[in-house]
Design a protein around this motif. Structure first.
Motif, PDB file in Angstrom:
ATOM      1  N   GLU A  31       0.842  -1.197   0.000  1.00  0.00           N
ATOM      2  CA  GLU A  31       0.000   0.000   0.000  1.00  0.00           C
ATOM      3  C   GLU A  31       0.876   1.246   0.000  1.00  0.00           C
ATOM      4  OE1 GLU A  31      -3.183   2.276   2.965  1.00  0.00           O
ATOM      5  OE2 GLU A  31      -2.342   0.321   3.501  1.00  0.00           O
ATOM      6  N   ILE A  32       0.527   2.228  -0.847  1.00  0.00           N
ATOM      7  CA  ILE A  32       1.262   3.488  -0.891  1.00  0.00           C
ATOM      8  C   ILE A  32       0.859   4.338   0.308  1.00  0.00           C
ATOM      9  CG2 ILE A  32       1.777   5.538  -2.256  1.00  0.00           C
ATOM     10  CD1 ILE A  32       0.760   3.997  -4.728  1.00  0.00           C
ATOM     11  N   LEU A  33       1.854   4.827   1.058  1.00  0.00           N
ATOM     12  CA  LEU A  33       1.579   5.635   2.242  1.00  0.00           C
ATOM     13  C   LEU A  33       1.786   7.125   1.994  1.00  0.00           C
ATOM     14  CD1 LEU A  33       3.350   3.415   4.948  1.00  0.00           C
ATOM     15  CD2 LEU A  33       0.947   3.387   4.251  1.00  0.00           C
ATOM     16  N   ILE A  52       6.783   6.173  -0.275  1.00  0.00           N
ATOM     17  CA  ILE A  52       6.884   5.226   0.837  1.00  0.00           C
ATOM     18  C   ILE A  52       5.670   4.309   0.817  1.00  0.00           C
ATOM     19  CG2 ILE A  52       6.627   5.056   3.349  1.00  0.00           C
ATOM     20  CD1 ILE A  52       8.559   7.243   3.707  1.00  0.00           C
ATOM     21  N   THR A  53       5.914   3.002   0.900  1.00  0.00           N
ATOM     22  CA  THR A  53       4.836   2.028   1.029  1.00  0.00           C
ATOM     23  C   THR A  53       5.031   1.273   2.340  1.00  0.00           C
ATOM     24  OG1 THR A  53       5.852   0.040   0.034  1.00  0.00           O
ATOM     25  CG2 THR A  53       5.022   1.731  -1.478  1.00  0.00           C
ATOM     26  N   LYS A  55       5.909  -1.642   2.594  1.00  0.00           N
ATOM     27  CA  LYS A  55       6.925  -2.671   2.434  1.00  0.00           C
ATOM     28  C   LYS A  55       8.290  -2.134   2.014  1.00  0.00           C
ATOM     29  CE  LYS A  55       3.787  -6.501   1.392  1.00  0.00           C
ATOM     30  NZ  LYS A  55       3.491  -7.639   0.496  1.00  0.00           N
ATOM     31  N   ARG A  56       8.350  -0.926   1.441  1.00  0.00           N
ATOM     32  CA  ARG A  56       9.636  -0.421   0.952  1.00  0.00           C
ATOM     33  C   ARG A  56       9.584   1.085   0.738  1.00  0.00           C
ATOM     34  NH1 ARG A  56       9.381  -2.530  -5.375  1.00  0.00           N
ATOM     35  NH2 ARG A  56       7.106  -2.638  -5.472  1.00  0.00           N
ATOM     36  N   ILE A  57      10.727   1.647   0.365  1.00  0.00           N
ATOM     37  CA  ILE A  57      10.832   3.057   0.003  1.00  0.00           C
ATOM     38  C   ILE A  57      11.443   3.135  -1.381  1.00  0.00           C
ATOM     39  CG2 ILE A  57      13.073   3.293   1.155  1.00  0.00           C
ATOM     40  CD1 ILE A  57      12.225   6.194   1.820  1.00  0.00           C
ATOM     41  N   LEU A  58      10.910   4.004  -2.249  1.00  0.00           N
ATOM     42  CA  LEU A  58      11.328   4.074  -3.642  1.00  0.00           C
ATOM     43  C   LEU A  58      11.756   5.498  -3.985  1.00  0.00           C
ATOM     44  CD1 LEU A  58       8.358   2.341  -3.504  1.00  0.00           C
ATOM     45  CD2 LEU A  58       9.254   1.577  -5.704  1.00  0.00           C
ATOM     46  N   PHE A  59      12.882   5.616  -4.700  1.00  0.00           N
ATOM     47  CA  PHE A  59      13.384   6.899  -5.185  1.00  0.00           C
ATOM     48  C   PHE A  59      13.202   6.935  -6.706  1.00  0.00           C
ATOM     49  CE2 PHE A  59      15.452   6.216  -1.188  1.00  0.00           C
ATOM     50  CZ  PHE A  59      15.610   7.475  -0.631  1.00  0.00           C
ATOM     51  N   GLN A 112       6.975  18.087   3.623  1.00  0.00           N
ATOM     52  CA  GLN A 112       7.015  16.767   2.995  1.00  0.00           C
ATOM     53  C   GLN A 112       8.170  15.927   3.552  1.00  0.00           C
ATOM     54  OE1 GLN A 112       6.600  16.741  -1.320  1.00  0.00           O
ATOM     55  NE2 GLN A 112       5.559  18.722  -1.249  1.00  0.00           N
ATOM     56  N   ALA A 113       9.309  16.545   3.781  1.00  0.00           N
ATOM     57  CA  ALA A 113      10.448  15.830   4.362  1.00  0.00           C
ATOM     58  C   ALA A 113      10.112  15.325   5.760  1.00  0.00           C
ATOM     59  CB  ALA A 113      11.675  16.738   4.409  1.00  0.00           C
ATOM     60  N   ARG A 114       9.383  16.145   6.529  1.00  0.00           N
ATOM     61  CA  ARG A 114       8.987  15.711   7.869  1.00  0.00           C
ATOM     62  C   ARG A 114       8.022  14.535   7.809  1.00  0.00           C
ATOM     63  NH1 ARG A 114       7.710  21.909   9.575  1.00  0.00           N
ATOM     64  NH2 ARG A 114       9.874  22.663   9.678  1.00  0.00           N
ATOM     65  N   LYS A 115       7.090  14.570   6.866  1.00  0.00           N
ATOM     66  CA  LYS A 115       6.144  13.452   6.722  1.00  0.00           C
ATOM     67  C   LYS A 115       6.885  12.184   6.319  1.00  0.00           C
ATOM     68  CE  LYS A 115       2.037  15.395   7.401  1.00  0.00           C
ATOM     69  NZ  LYS A 115       1.176  15.707   6.242  1.00  0.00           N
ATOM     70  N   LEU A 116       7.831  12.302   5.397  1.00  0.00           N
ATOM     71  CA  LEU A 116       8.631  11.139   4.999  1.00  0.00           C
ATOM     72  C   LEU A 116       9.339  10.541   6.211  1.00  0.00           C
ATOM     73  CD1 LEU A 116      10.324  12.350   1.690  1.00  0.00           C
ATOM     74  CD2 LEU A 116       8.651  10.514   1.895  1.00  0.00           C
ATOM     75  N   TYR A 117       9.951  11.412   7.014  1.00  0.00           N
ATOM     76  CA  TYR A 117      10.679  10.936   8.199  1.00  0.00           C
ATOM     77  C   TYR A 117       9.732  10.240   9.178  1.00  0.00           C
ATOM     78  CZ  TYR A 117      13.871  11.036  12.161  1.00  0.00           C
ATOM     79  OH  TYR A 117      14.677  10.680  13.223  1.00  0.00           O
TER      80      TYR A 117
END
Length: 224
Positions: A31-33, A52-53, A55-59, A112-117
């Motif tokens: 699921e995409i978060l 961010i999902t 299961k993983r993180i994608l760049f 957005q950086a804070r949400k990613l963290y």
């Protein structure tokens, strides 16, 4: 479908392109978060993205003048730590993996950086708890004791009383001996790690830009 990923001023066209690509990459139960989009101060035609999902993180990095998009992904169990650094213009978000690789994107809007963290820390904590439970179950399975039972008494048809079979003698197991495992020598860094370190040194010394650093690192990691 993409509206929930536009709450923090993400560029709609970029999110739509990344979301479409993500739908082709998602595994069962994935699921995409969150989706974050780079916002460069002057020209922001082809921004990098991070997704961010559970299961993983994608760049994601645009390629071929935006006609295609390249990506590098890391599953959560392979991520050692995540970092965010706020600067005058935007913020940098990066991750470090178990094999020493690093990947990051600069000029992200700070919110957005804070949400990613935040999402990354939650996923790392869940992965740690899942690993702890797996280790606990393995230890329980290994320490399961065997049960010994004496055979039932046998009654002879020619005797009025049952003839008890001799009780088997079970020898006590020898005392446990604790063996100290030799400390394994630290593995020598592989060729990829050396290249990444040299690339990082060039960036830290100001010999290459952040964009050149990210593009070169992406090329190196895409060969994995």
């Amino acid at each position: 479908m993409i509206e929930k990923f536009l709450n923090d001023e993400q560029d709609p066209k970029t999110v739509e392109k990344v979301y479409s690509r993500l739908n082709d990459l998602l595994n069962s139960g994935e699921e995409i978060l969150y989706i974050a989009v780079q916002k460069k101060p002057l020209v922001n035609i082809l921004p990098d993205c991070i997704a961010i999902t559970n299961k993983r993180i994608l760049f994601f990095t645009p390629a071929n003048l935006g006609l295609s998009i390249k990506f590098v992904d890391f599953v959560w169990k392979d991520i050692v730590d995540v970092f965010t650094k706020e600067e005058i213009i935007g913020a940098i978000f990066s991750v470090k993996t178990t094999n020493g690789a690093e990947m990051g994107v600069d000029y992200l809007p700070k919110v957005q950086a804070r949400k990613l963290y935040q999402y990354a820390q939650e996923r790392k904590e869940e992965e740690r708890e899942a690993r702890r439970l797996r280790d606990l179950e393995e230890k329980r399975a290994e320490s399961g004791a065997m049960q010994f039972e004496a055979p039932a008494a046998f009654t002879s048809p020619f005797q009025q009383h049952p003839v008890a079979q001799p009780t088997p003698i079970v020898e006590a197991p020898p005392a446990s001996v604790i063996h100290e495992e030799p400390v394994a020598a630290a593995p020598k860094p592989d060729e990829l790690t050396e290249k990444l370190k040299k690339l990082r040194m060039l960036f830290d010394n100001g010999l290459i830009s952040q964009e050149e650093y990210n593009a070169k690192k992406l090329d190196l990691l895409s060969d994995l």
